[in-house]
Each structure stands twice: as C-alpha cells, then as structure tokens.
Design a protein around this motif. Structure first.
Motif, PDB file in Angstrom:
ATOM      1  N   ALA A 239      52.352  29.260  44.885  1.00 50.44           N
ATOM      2  CA  ALA A 239      53.023  29.572  43.625  1.00 50.44           C
ATOM      3  C   ALA A 239      52.189  30.515  42.758  1.00 50.44           C
ATOM      4  CB  ALA A 239      53.329  28.283  42.862  1.00 50.44           C
ATOM      5  N   HIS A 240      50.941  30.699  43.131  1.00 51.19           N
ATOM      6  CA  HIS A 240      50.056  31.519  42.299  1.00 51.19           C
ATOM      7  C   HIS A 240      49.134  32.313  43.232  1.00 51.19           C
ATOM      8  CE1 HIS A 240      46.650  31.778  39.096  1.00 51.19           C
ATOM      9  NE2 HIS A 240      47.452  32.817  39.034  1.00 51.19           N
ATOM     10  N   THR A 241      49.627  33.425  43.739  1.00 53.53           N
ATOM     11  CA  THR A 241      48.895  34.200  44.741  1.00 53.53           C
ATOM     12  C   THR A 241      48.122  35.368  44.136  1.00 53.53           C
ATOM     13  OG1 THR A 241      50.798  35.641  45.140  1.00 53.53           O
ATOM     14  CG2 THR A 241      50.614  33.647  46.483  1.00 53.53           C
ATOM     15  N   SER A 242      48.416  35.693  42.893  1.00 49.86           N
ATOM     16  CA  SER A 242      47.841  36.912  42.329  1.00 49.86           C
ATOM     17  C   SER A 242      46.404  36.738  41.861  1.00 49.86           C
ATOM     18  CB  SER A 242      48.696  37.400  41.152  1.00 49.86           C
ATOM     19  OG  SER A 242      48.670  36.440  40.103  1.00 49.86           O
ATOM     20  N   GLY A 243      46.009  35.527  41.478  1.00 55.50           N
ATOM     21  CA  GLY A 243      44.664  35.325  40.945  1.00 55.50           C
ATOM     22  C   GLY A 243      44.415  36.212  39.748  1.00 55.50           C
ATOM     23  N   SER A 244      45.163  35.962  38.682  1.00 56.26           N
ATOM     24  CA  SER A 244      45.167  36.890  37.553  1.00 56.26           C
ATOM     25  C   SER A 244      43.883  36.869  36.738  1.00 56.26           C
ATOM     26  CB  SER A 244      46.356  36.569  36.635  1.00 56.26           C
ATOM     27  OG  SER A 244      46.296  35.224  36.186  1.00 56.26           O
ATOM     28  N   HIS A 245      42.996  35.889  36.976  1.00 55.37           N
ATOM     29  CA  HIS A 245      41.720  35.848  36.245  1.00 55.37           C
ATOM     30  C   HIS A 245      40.604  35.756  37.278  1.00 55.37           C
ATOM     31  CE1 HIS A 245      38.844  34.522  33.027  1.00 55.37           C
ATOM     32  NE2 HIS A 245      39.576  35.389  32.365  1.00 55.37           N
ATOM     33  N   ALA A 246      40.187  36.924  37.774  1.00 50.51           N
ATOM     34  CA  ALA A 246      39.237  36.956  38.885  1.00 50.51           C
ATOM     35  C   ALA A 246      38.391  38.218  38.823  1.00 50.51           C
ATOM     36  CB  ALA A 246      39.978  36.898  40.220  1.00 50.51           C
ATOM     37  N   LEU A 247      37.165  38.098  39.322  1.00 51.99           N
ATOM     38  CA  LEU A 247      36.324  39.261  39.585  1.00 51.99           C
ATOM     39  C   LEU A 247      36.746  39.809  40.944  1.00 51.99           C
ATOM     40  CD1 LEU A 247      33.747  41.036  38.966  1.00 51.99           C
ATOM     41  CD2 LEU A 247      32.505  39.354  40.359  1.00 51.99           C
ATOM     42  N   VAL A 248      37.010  41.124  41.009  1.00 51.28           N
ATOM     43  CA  VAL A 248      37.607  41.701  42.221  1.00 51.28           C
ATOM     44  C   VAL A 248      36.874  42.979  42.621  1.00 51.28           C
ATOM     45  CG1 VAL A 248      39.708  42.734  43.201  1.00 51.28           C
ATOM     46  CG2 VAL A 248      39.890  40.768  41.657  1.00 51.28           C
ATOM     47  N   TRP A 249      36.554  43.083  43.914  1.00 49.29           N
ATOM     48  CA  TRP A 249      36.262  44.394  44.500  1.00 49.29           C
ATOM     49  C   TRP A 249      37.501  44.806  45.244  1.00 49.29           C
ATOM     50  CZ3 TRP A 249      36.444  46.418  49.455  1.00 49.29           C
ATOM     51  CH2 TRP A 249      35.968  47.728  49.588  1.00 49.29           C
ATOM     52  N   GLN A 250      38.038  45.985  44.915  1.00 54.85           N
ATOM     53  CA  GLN A 250      39.319  46.418  45.470  1.00 54.85           C
ATOM     54  C   GLN A 250      39.161  47.738  46.219  1.00 54.85           C
ATOM     55  OE1 GLN A 250      43.197  46.270  43.234  1.00 54.85           O
ATOM     56  NE2 GLN A 250      42.937  48.502  43.245  1.00 54.85           N
ATOM     57  N   LEU A 251      39.824  47.818  47.358  1.00 53.23           N
ATOM     58  CA  LEU A 251      39.921  49.067  48.120  1.00 53.23           C
ATOM     59  C   LEU A 251      41.377  49.502  48.123  1.00 53.23           C
ATOM     60  CD1 LEU A 251      38.825  51.275  49.991  1.00 53.23           C
ATOM     61  CD2 LEU A 251      39.188  49.703  51.916  1.00 53.23           C
ATOM     62  N   LYS A 252      41.621  50.674  47.524  1.00 53.32           N
ATOM     63  CA  LYS A 252      42.961  51.258  47.510  1.00 53.32           C
ATOM     64  C   LYS A 252      42.829  52.704  47.970  1.00 53.32           C
ATOM     65  CE  LYS A 252      47.093  51.821  44.632  1.00 53.32           C
ATOM     66  NZ  LYS A 252      47.409  53.210  44.985  1.00 53.32           N
ATOM     67  N   GLY A 253      43.435  53.007  49.112  1.00 49.67           N
ATOM     68  CA  GLY A 253      43.192  54.309  49.709  1.00 49.67           C
ATOM     69  C   GLY A 253      41.730  54.372  50.124  1.00 49.67           C
ATOM     70  N   THR A 254      41.036  55.400  49.660  1.00 52.32           N
ATOM     71  CA  THR A 254      39.595  55.506  49.956  1.00 52.32           C
ATOM     72  C   THR A 254      38.729  55.153  48.741  1.00 52.32           C
ATOM     73  OG1 THR A 254      39.598  57.855  49.357  1.00 52.32           O
ATOM     74  CG2 THR A 254      40.003  57.315  51.673  1.00 52.32           C
ATOM     75  N   GLU A 255      39.329  54.604  47.686  1.00 49.06           N
ATOM     76  CA  GLU A 255      38.582  54.298  46.470  1.00 49.06           C
ATOM     77  C   GLU A 255      38.239  52.821  46.395  1.00 49.06           C
ATOM     78  OE1 GLU A 255      39.333  55.789  42.138  1.00 49.06           O
ATOM     79  OE2 GLU A 255      40.157  53.755  42.275  1.00 49.06           O
ATOM     80  N   GLY A 256      36.933  52.545  46.271  1.00 51.93           N
ATOM     81  CA  GLY A 256      36.481  51.188  46.007  1.00 51.93           C
ATOM     82  C   GLY A 256      36.109  51.058  44.539  1.00 51.93           C
ATOM     83  N   ARG A 257      36.565  49.982  43.900  1.00 51.72           N
ATOM     84  CA  ARG A 257      36.318  49.814  42.470  1.00 51.72           C
ATOM     85  C   ARG A 257      36.248  48.330  42.135  1.00 51.72           C
ATOM     86  NH1 ARG A 257      36.767  52.922  37.797  1.00 51.72           N
ATOM     87  NH2 ARG A 257      37.598  54.709  38.908  1.00 51.72           N
ATOM     88  N   VAL A 258      35.486  48.014  41.074  1.00 49.11           N
ATOM     89  CA  VAL A 258      35.335  46.641  40.610  1.00 49.11           C
ATOM     90  C   VAL A 258      36.241  46.423  39.404  1.00 49.11           C
ATOM     91  CG1 VAL A 258      33.737  44.946  39.634  1.00 49.11           C
ATOM     92  CG2 VAL A 258      32.972  46.485  41.457  1.00 49.11           C
ATOM     93  N   PHE A 259      36.943  45.290  39.385  1.00 46.53           N
ATOM     94  CA  PHE A 259      37.734  44.862  38.234  1.00 46.53           C
ATOM     95  C   PHE A 259      37.174  43.528  37.745  1.00 46.53           C
ATOM     96  CE2 PHE A 259      40.518  47.744  40.438  1.00 46.53           C
ATOM     97  CZ  PHE A 259      41.184  48.421  39.425  1.00 46.53           C
ATOM     98  N   LEU A 260      36.999  43.431  36.429  1.00 49.67           N
ATOM     99  CA  LEU A 260      36.476  42.202  35.839  1.00 49.67           C
ATOM    100  C   LEU A 260      37.602  41.206  35.630  1.00 49.67           C
ATOM    101  CD1 LEU A 260      34.039  43.817  33.252  1.00 49.67           C
ATOM    102  CD2 LEU A 260      33.657  43.297  35.676  1.00 49.67           C
ATOM    103  N   ALA A 261      37.222  39.975  35.265  1.00 48.13           N
ATOM    104  CA  ALA A 261      38.219  38.918  35.160  1.00 48.13           C
ATOM    105  C   ALA A 261      39.226  39.150  34.048  1.00 48.13           C
ATOM    106  CB  ALA A 261      37.527  37.576  34.969  1.00 48.13           C
ATOM    107  N   ASP A 262      38.889  39.996  33.069  1.00 41.27           N
ATOM    108  CA  ASP A 262      39.854  40.308  32.010  1.00 41.27           C
ATOM    109  C   ASP A 262      40.726  41.512  32.378  1.00 41.27           C
ATOM    110  OD1 ASP A 262      38.055  42.344  31.833  1.00 41.27           O
ATOM    111  OD2 ASP A 262      37.586  42.074  29.714  1.00 41.27           O
TER     112      ASP A 262
END
Length: 339
Positions: A239-262
């Motif tokens: 029921a909650h797959t998005s993890g809306s409050h999380a520290l994330v390293w994301q790969l989209k295309g060839t770009e790696g980027r960090v997103f903070l929990a906010d």
C-alpha cells in the motif's frame, strides 16, 4: 684626536652639535665629517664624530651634546646600509618581514581549518567526520541473486512492477505492464511511474551507524526506467511503495543524483557510464548525517533529513512507465554492515 684640531672653539662645538642632532646624511653631518676628516683619514665618520663628542663632554658638562630626534634610527639605518653595501634589506626590516610572514601563515592555516569545519562546534560536520572514520566490519544483511530466488532471505518484494533475476542480477521486467490490475503507482514520482523492488524486513535503529554497499551492472542506459537505492524511515509495503520520506541515490538515464528525505536534490549530479561490469554505490549513515559515494567518488556529505528517532528500512526500487523498458541496469548484490 690630534692636538692640531681646536676642539674647544665655539664654532666647532656648534657645528658638531648640529651634526649629531641632524643625524647621518644631513648637510650638518657632512660638514662636520669633512672638518674632522682633514685631521684624521684613518677613522670612519661614525668613529670620528663619537670621538669628538667624548672629547667635548669629558669634564665639561656645559658642553654636553645630546642627539636630536631620530638620531639613533638614522645611525642604525646607516650601519645596516654600510654593512650590506647599501643594496640589501636592513636586518631589522628583514626580521619584521619574516615575523609578519609567519603570522600570516598561521592565520591562513586556522582559516582553512575553520572553513573545512575542523572545529567541533558544527555537529553535522562532526557526524560526517565520525562516519568517515568508522570501520564497518560486521554484516547485518545481504542480498545476492544466485540462485535466482526472490525474495532473498531477510528481504521482501513490494510493488506491482515485475522483477526478474537474469545472469545473477536483479532487474525490472523488460517492459512495465500496461494493465492496471493491482499495480501500485508512485505518488512521489508522478507521471504514471510504477514501482517494484525489495526491502529489508527488519528495521534498523536510527542511532545505529550503517554502511550500505550496492553493486550495479549497466548496459546501454536510456531515459526509460529509474533505479533507486533508498533508506526510508517509513515502512514499505504494497500500500506504500513510494517511500516518500527517504534518502535516495537515484539513477535516471546516465545521471546519478542524491535526494534527501525532504525530497530536495543534492546540488551535485554524476554521470554513470554505460557497459559497466561493476559500478559500486556506497551509503554511510548515522543518526544525523550521510555520506554517499558512487563509482568510488563522493557525491554527497551532509544531513540526510531522516527522522532521528524512527527506525529505518533499506531497499532497492525500480520505476518505469507502462510500456517502457527498464532493464538497462541490474543489481548484483546489496550488503548492509555495522561497526
């Protein structure tokens, strides 16, 4: 001094007094030296004048001569100039320059230390320093995909985006399903993305420092599909797959980027190359701060914005829109360690 020079005359005493008061290089000085030089060629001008002065003052207080303002400074400057041929730096000036240089070096070193957060007055910088100095040698949980069994022990799958294990790599299905069914949609990403992944079944205490090592393999990366390595302070389930409050390293295309929990993005992005047999991702966390490395290079160091008291869950998430390919990157292993 020779007896042929009349040192008792008022005219000579006036000349000598004026010379000593005016100091070296003055017209009075030169005139007195010339008069004395005519009687004694073997003495330098300083010795001549001082000898004349001693002669005048011996037993005759009313003829005592006192140097004028600046006399001592001028004499010392003259001595320095004579000893160095008039071309070098005076000794006093050289000492002053060296002292000033030493003080400047100390000021610069202290400034650099402060700019780098060398002091302990910055709690976040102290937390980062502690993280980088921590040795994580005890395994908490691992996920490997040989044999190709999902989910690995200690992990659970979530979401409606199909996952597959191919050549010992966890990947999303070649194309995201186009039917709705029970597929969950990620509210945080928007744009119709569907999510699927694995997450640790047991939580980790917020005060527990951890290291998360993930090994990736990339094919030809395209904009289709997203991979996220995350640490959430909210449970992940169907029921909650998005993890809306999380520290994330994301790969989209060839770009790696960090997103903070906010949900704010870290300022630095990194290009992830195609056709990598192994591309390591490392996340270090303690209660207040995180250090994220990708491809052996630091991408972020700072606060992660996770709750300081809620338990944390580690996972890998794939996202894709219906009909898009999302299998250009695979996960070969996930390891969680503690000190």
């Amino acid at each position: 001094m020779p007896d042929t020079l009349n040192l008792e005359s008022d005219e000579f005493m006036t000349l000598l007094t004026d010379a000593l008061r005016a100091g070296p290089a003055s017209p009075e000085w030169r005139q007195a030296v010339k008069a004395l030089r005519d009687t004694n060629q073997s003495m330098d001008e300083y010795t001549l004048l001082y000898t004349a002065r001693e002669h005048l003052e011996s037993g005759k207080d009313y003829r005592s001569v006192r140097a004028g303002p600046g006399f001592t400074r001028k004499v010392m400057a003259g001595v320095d100039d004579q000893s160095s041929g008039g071309t070098g730096v005076p000794t006093a000036g050289l000492i002053a320059l060296l002292a000033a240089g030493a003080i400047l070096v100390v000021v610069v070193i202290v400034g650099v230390m402060l700019l780098k957060g060398g002091g302990t007055s910055n709690p976040q910088q102290q937390a980062i320093t502690e993280l980088n100095a921590t040795l994580f040698g005890n395994k908490v949980l691992t996920a490997a995909f040989n044999p190709p069994i999902l989910p690995p022990e200690g992990w659970m799958t979530f979401g409606g985006l199909p996952l597959t294990v191919k050549v010992n790599e966890l990947r999303s299905a070649a194309k995201a399903p186009t039917t709705n069914g029970s597929v969950a949609t990620t509210s945080s990403m928007g744009g119709g993305y569907r999510a699927g992944g694995i997450v640790s079944t047991a939580s980790l205490a917020a005060e527990q420092p951890i290291e998360i090592d993930v090994a990736l393999r990339t094919a030809k990366l395209v904009e289709d599909g997203i991979l996220q390595i995350f640490v959430s302070d909210e449970p992940i389930d169907e029921a909650h797959t998005s993890g809306s409050h999380a520290l994330v390293w994301q790969l989209k295309g060839t770009e790696g980027r960090v997103f903070l929990a906010d949900a704010t993005a870290a300022p630095v992005a990194q290009r992830v190359p195609n056709w990598q047999k192994e591309y390591p991702i490392k996340l270090l966390l303690n209660r207040d701060a995180a250090v994220v490395q990708a491809g052996g290079k630091q991408l972020y160091a700072g606060g992660h914005k996770l709750s300081s008291d809620r338990p944390r869950y580690v996972g890998v998430r794939f996202l894709a829109r219906p009909g898009e390919r999302g299998d250009a990157v695979g996960v070969t292993s996930v390891t969680i360690l503690k000190p």
